[in-house]
Every structure is written in C-alpha cells, then in structure tokens.
Design an enzyme around this catalytic site. Structure first.
Site, PDB file in Angstrom:
ATOM      1  N   LEU A  31       0.816  -1.208   0.000  1.00 19.61           N
ATOM      2  CA  LEU A  31       0.000   0.000   0.000  1.00 19.61           C
ATOM      3  C   LEU A  31       0.849   1.257   0.000  1.00 19.61           C
ATOM      4  CD1 LEU A  31      -2.757  -1.078   2.539  1.00 19.61           C
ATOM      5  CD2 LEU A  31      -3.184  -0.346   0.190  1.00 19.61           C
ATOM      6  N   ASP A  41      11.008   3.743   4.457  1.00 18.75           N
ATOM      7  CA  ASP A  41      10.866   2.313   4.682  1.00 18.75           C
ATOM      8  C   ASP A  41      12.112   1.816   5.387  1.00 18.75           C
ATOM      9  OD1 ASP A  41       8.818   0.048   3.263  1.00 18.75           O
ATOM     10  OD2 ASP A  41      10.661  -0.707   4.157  1.00 18.75           O
ATOM     11  N   TYR A  97      -2.543  -6.637  16.809  1.00 20.66           N
ATOM     12  CA  TYR A  97      -2.787  -5.808  15.626  1.00 20.66           C
ATOM     13  C   TYR A  97      -4.129  -5.079  15.731  1.00 20.66           C
ATOM     14  CZ  TYR A  97      -3.519  -4.893  10.590  1.00 20.66           C
ATOM     15  OH  TYR A  97      -3.779  -4.327   9.371  1.00 20.66           O
ATOM     16  N   LYS A 105      -4.629  -1.039  15.813  1.00 18.22           N
ATOM     17  CA  LYS A 105      -5.401  -0.373  14.757  1.00 18.22           C
ATOM     18  C   LYS A 105      -6.614   0.361  15.323  1.00 18.22           C
ATOM     19  CE  LYS A 105      -2.983  -1.226  11.077  1.00 18.22           C
ATOM     20  NZ  LYS A 105      -2.233  -0.116  10.435  1.00 18.22           N
TER      21      LYS A 105
END
Length: 321
Positions: free
Chosen positions: A19, A38, A171, A175
């Site tokens: 993404l 990155d 996770y 999130k």
C-alpha cells in the site's frame, strides 16, 4: 508532472512495498514531491537486507517525478524527527503525512508473547504517533508564525481495528488505537490548519497475500479488486488541498467501494434517574440489547448456524494493514 497534489510535499511511511508504495507512486503521479520512508524489514519486523525505499524513489524519478528516500525507524523519536527534517531539508516545506508502516506477529491470545504484543503495538501505534507529533510541531510553528498550512494527515487503520480479528489481538488493538488517535489529532490540530483522517483498506499486500487469492479480477472487466492501487486515489485526495473541511473521518476502502464509517454512536438507552439493582440493570440491558443493532462479526470468528448477518460495511475479506 501536474495534478491534484502538484507541488505538495508528502511523507509516506512504510512506502517500500504494498500500500505504501502504491500511495507514493500515486502522489508522485499527481505532482507531489514524495519522501519514501521504509526501514526495510521482513513481514514480522526483523531485519531484511533488501531495502526497498531507494527502488521506489528510482521508480518515481524514472517516471519524471521527484522523491527522496528515508530509511529511519519512525517508531523512535530520533527517526520520526529525522523523517520530518528530511522533507524540510529536501523540499523546504511539508504538506502531508501518510502513516502506513506496519508488520504482523499473529498469535491467538493465549499464545501471544509479550514481545510480540509490544513489537506490533510499537510499529503501528507508536509509529503513527511519533511522525504525527513531529509533523504537527512543525505545522504549529508555521501557523504561529503567520504561515498557516493546508496540512493533511492520513492514518492507516484496518477492519481489524473496526471489528476485531481472531488471532490478531495485538494488531487489532493497535489499529483501534489509531482510530482514537485520529479523532484526537483532528480535534487538537484543526486550529493550526491540519486535517487528520484515517483509512481502513482491504488490499493484497505482503501482510495479506496468504489470505487473498493471487487475483480477484472480474472476468468481464479485468478489474483486480484487491490491488493496493485501488486504495491510493482516496489517500491522495485526502492528502491534497482539495479535501478542505474533511477531518476526523474514517473511510473503509476495498476495490471500487468507499464507505464512510460512522463509529460508536449512542443506541437504545434507559434512564431510571436512580441507582439500578443488579437484577434491574441486567433486565434493562437485555431489553436494550434486543432493540439494538447487532454488531458486525469479528473477522475469523465462527458465526452461529443460520446467522447470515453481513459485516457492518458489507466487507467480506479480512483486514489489511
């Protein structure tokens, strides 16, 4: 290149693959100068000798755009500060921050080690907070100096943050935290010319390639519904000046569908104007639950036989970073 983001300076974290790469390329195609961040780690966050940020920069420049690589760890104060500094040193200003970096360490809760919890929460939640903090400090200083920016932040949540996901407690919690962080940042930073929104994308990336089929192209149109490139147009728009007055919002994006998520809102309620007994509270709660809309199913959870409820937004696929 000219387009909706012409002349804007945009940071995209985790932009070496998936993404983030799609977002970086899309911003560049619309005229933005892109800082490609990155760290170059594997799917589980361990070191990977193949750093992809420079390759994405090369792709952008080969297409006639402008980009700069940054390989720092944005989940540290030093790395996040150097990320913002890189944008300012290379291009003189900063207009948008896209927080996208993340990785997975999936386990059922009883098998989830503390280190796996800490690592995932660190990269997703802290890795959103620190770049946001340093970018916001710059924009606040600009506003106080009389140069109020048209700044944008796009955070990356997930269906796991909206609904939960079996085997992804770390996770999902991170999130969900990103959603709350988005709301708070939108409320605090609006006075400085900063808009903050979040997307919850579903797409085929390294983090979902074992779940999604290699292609979900429709035979009649050839449209690949799981391509990361489907998510980027909305992200680019949210990062542009064209999204004026849109802030504190969450969008779910999958294939050709965009959904505005409406979040937690008051449902059925009862007020006794006095203290309930436990029995009364329980009886009242059951009545309220009977009148309430049932929650969407947690990703990966077994549904009772005959339960045909669709998830809240109609999404049928698993969450995505």
């Amino acid at each position: 290149m000219t387009g909706i983001a012409d002349g804007r300076v945009v940071i995209v974290t985790g932009a070496g693959r998936g993404l983030g790469r799609a977002h970086a390329l899309a911003f560049a195609a619309e005229g933005a100068n892109v800082v490609v961040n990155d760290l170059g780690v594997g799917l589980d966050g361990t070191p990977d000798p193949d750093s992809p940020a420079a390759r994405v920069v090369d792709e952008i420049r080969a297409a006639g755009g402008e980009a700069t690589a940054h390989a720092g760890d944005i989940a540290t104060g030093e790395g996040a500060a150097s990320l913002v500094a890189t944008a300012l040193e290379a291009y003189g200003h900063l207009d948008a921050l896209v927080n996208n970096a993340g990785f997975l360490r999936d386990r059922m809760l009883v098998n989830l080690d503390e280190d796996d919890w800490d690592a995932v929460v660190r990269v997703h939640l802290k890795g959103h907070f620190l770049p946001l903090k340093h970018a916001a400090a710059h924009w606040r200083a600009e506003a106080k100096a009389g140069r109020t920016p048209s700044a944008r932040v796009v955070n990356t949540s997930s269906g796991a943050g909206l609904l939960g996901s079996v085997g992804q407690g770390n996770y999902s919690a991170a999130k969900a935290g990103i959603l709350a962080l988005t709301m708070v940042a939108a409320a605090e930073l609006g006075r400085y010319g900063v808009q903050v929104n979040a997307v919850a994308p579903a797409a085929r990336t390294r983090m979902t390639e074992r779940t999604f089929a290699e292609t979900m192209a429709a035979p009649d149109t050839g449209f690949d519904a799981m391509s990361p490139q489907n998510v980027s147009p909305l992200v680019v728009w949210l990062g542009s000046a064209a999204s004026e007055a849109v802030t504190g919002r969450v969008f779910e994006v999958e294939g050709g569908r965009i959904t505005v998520m409406e979040g937690w809102r008051p449902g059925p309620t009862a007020d006794k104007s006095a203290r309930w007994t436990p029995a009364e509270a329980g009886e009242t709660a059951r009545k309220l639950l009977a009148a309430a809309e049932p929650p969407g199913a947690v990703y990966g959870a077994e549904q009772p036989p005959g339960d045909t409820r669709r998830r809240r937004s109609g999404t049928t696929g698993p969450p995505c970073p």
